[in-house]
Enzyme design. Sequence first.
Site, mmCIF file in Angstrom:
data_model
loop_
_atom_site.group_PDB
_atom_site.id
_atom_site.type_symbol
_atom_site.label_atom_id
_atom_site.label_comp_id
_atom_site.label_asym_id
_atom_site.label_seq_id
_atom_site.Cartn_x
_atom_site.Cartn_y
_atom_site.Cartn_z
ATOM 1 C CG HIS A 149 -1.659 -1.245 1.474
ATOM 2 N ND1 HIS A 149 -2.915 -1.520 0.981
ATOM 3 C CD2 HIS A 149 -1.273 -2.358 2.144
ATOM 4 C CE1 HIS A 149 -3.278 -2.735 1.366
ATOM 5 N NE2 HIS A 149 -2.299 -3.269 2.062
ATOM 6 C CD GLU A 156 8.569 12.390 -15.619
ATOM 7 O OE1 GLU A 156 7.568 13.071 -15.417
ATOM 8 O OE2 GLU A 156 9.702 12.898 -15.777
ATOM 9 C CE LYS A 185 11.500 19.394 -11.166
ATOM 10 N NZ LYS A 185 10.208 19.691 -11.780
ATOM 11 C CB SER A 241 12.600 22.671 -15.500
ATOM 12 O OG SER A 241 11.787 23.826 -15.547
ATOM 13 C CD GLN A 300 -3.945 -1.907 -47.193
ATOM 14 O OE1 GLN A 300 -3.857 -2.649 -48.161
ATOM 15 N NE2 GLN A 300 -4.281 -0.638 -47.303
ATOM 16 C CE1 TYR A 338 -5.767 -9.270 -46.586
ATOM 17 C CE2 TYR A 338 -7.303 -8.608 -48.307
ATOM 18 C CZ TYR A 338 -6.253 -8.312 -47.460
ATOM 19 O OH TYR A 338 -5.711 -7.052 -47.477
HETATM 20 N N1 ARG Z 1 -1.855 -4.529 -48.881
HETATM 21 C C1 ARG Z 1 -2.645 -5.654 -48.590
HETATM 22 C C2 ARG Z 1 -2.646 -5.915 -47.078
HETATM 23 O O1 ARG Z 1 -1.891 -5.322 -46.406
HETATM 24 C C3 ARG Z 1 -2.121 -6.852 -49.290
HETATM 25 C C4 ARG Z 1 -3.167 -7.874 -49.602
HETATM 26 C C5 ARG Z 1 -4.164 -7.321 -50.527
HETATM 27 N N2 ARG Z 1 -5.014 -8.312 -51.054
HETATM 28 C C6 ARG Z 1 -6.105 -7.973 -51.735
HETATM 29 N N3 ARG Z 1 -6.807 -8.928 -52.219
HETATM 30 N N4 ARG Z 1 -6.470 -6.722 -51.879
HETATM 31 O O2 ARG Z 1 -3.404 -6.677 -46.558
#
Ligand code: ARG
Length: 466
Positions: free
Chosen positions: A163, A297, A290, A284, A329, A324
């Site tokens: 504490h 920090e 200082k 400072s 990205q 994907y």
């Molecule tokens: N610049 C893209 C990323 O960072 C690469 C992959 C892009 N693929 C796509 N089908 N647009 O993810």
Amino acid sequence: MTDTNKTTNQQWGGRFSEPVDAFVARFTASVEFDQRMAKQDIQGSIAHATMLAKVGVLTEEERDQIIQGLTEIEAEIVAGEFAWSVELEDVHMNIEARLTQKIGITGKKLHTGRSRNDQVATDIRLYMRDEIDFLLEEVTRLQQGILSLAEQNTDTVMPGFTHLQTAQPVTFGHHLMAWYEMAQRDYERLLDCRKRVNILPLGAAALAGTTYPIDRYMTADLLGFERPTYNSLDSVSDRDFAIEFTAAASVIMMHLSRWAEELVMWTSAQFNFIFLPDRFCTGSSIMPQKKNPDVPELVRGKTGRVYGHLMGLLTLMKSQCLAYNKDNQEDKEPLFDTVDTLKGSLRAFADMIPAIEARKEYMYEAAKRGFSTATDLADYLVRKGVAFRDAHEIVGKAVGFGVKEGRDLSEMTLEELQGFGAMIEADVFEVLTLEGSVAARDHVGGTAPAQVRAAIARAHEELSKR
Ligand code: ARG
């Protein structure tokens, strides 16, 4: 960067009836930041071309042309002579376009059997593996720094706090070895994260795999990956490893922020426990006296952005359907900033900690205040046959007397102490000394100087195996 108003992308413009809007091209481009992975992109492409030649998709001559071209491009990038173009969107297409410019039609064959989706996932993993390896060395350097300071302070007595109130005396070496334990777990967490980074997604292509007779085990081998990934959909969409890394980084920053907080307190005139060399401090502009502990920090402050990146990445991946998505990205900037912040902070601490000097006399004086040996007196009474709760009560009364009188327990006379507990004898003064108090906690994990020396030896043994 070149940027014209209208652009038709060379690599995917085939089905488009009008050029992409110039703003959209800039908005969707990632080359400004993903060029950081150029080295890994080339490394991945060389392995891919080598594998394609092995399975007969490329001729050996084509492979050699590609490797030669990529090697030259890498040199251009390193020399700062490479002209990055926003129109070419990202690091992958910039490098590929340059390759085709250099070696002609063969350059266009490099992308056979892969997609930017598996390419980018591979690049990030290669990049992260490199950075983790560097960070593991920095954590090790930090641990060595802690050990060197701990070695000088195995017997240095300071107040231990709970504490933030004086609790019991501890050795400064013991306090530092607590930091060492945190850093040790940080090391292990990074190493564990590396295991899941080090798996090859290349070959997943866009999402479903490819019709070419690729040998993903060979590519994995060439790039030093443990093995290829086992599911193409997961391969292109998984960013768990980035989240794990940022989580490990957040814990490291949290630890650094705790140490930073202690350093800031300890350098203050109120504590005055340590001397931090001037090269880690600034002054400072208004107050001539200082000397501010800016480095700790700032590290304490930087913790927030790394936590922010962890939350950002978790949220980035939340609810994302397979496979994907362009969302992905957005993984790079938080990841890169996490790496930069962590590298800078670890470096600052690894440089600073071994340069700290303990102001032993101030620590000692502080430990004498605040009745830090009260528990030792209670334990002494227990050894004389008093039940612990009764001992606690007796010592509490003695402390109350000391507070009123402005005197520590060790500064009372035997008669005064006996007034609280008749069983107290002259040997009580041995347990009331700071040295006696710390030396008595002599078991594994305890604060006794002998135990701190053992902990340091154990740590050296562990570090020597790295
Ligand atoms: N610049 C893209 C990323 O960072 C690469 C992959 C892009 N693929 C796509 N089908 N647009 O993810």
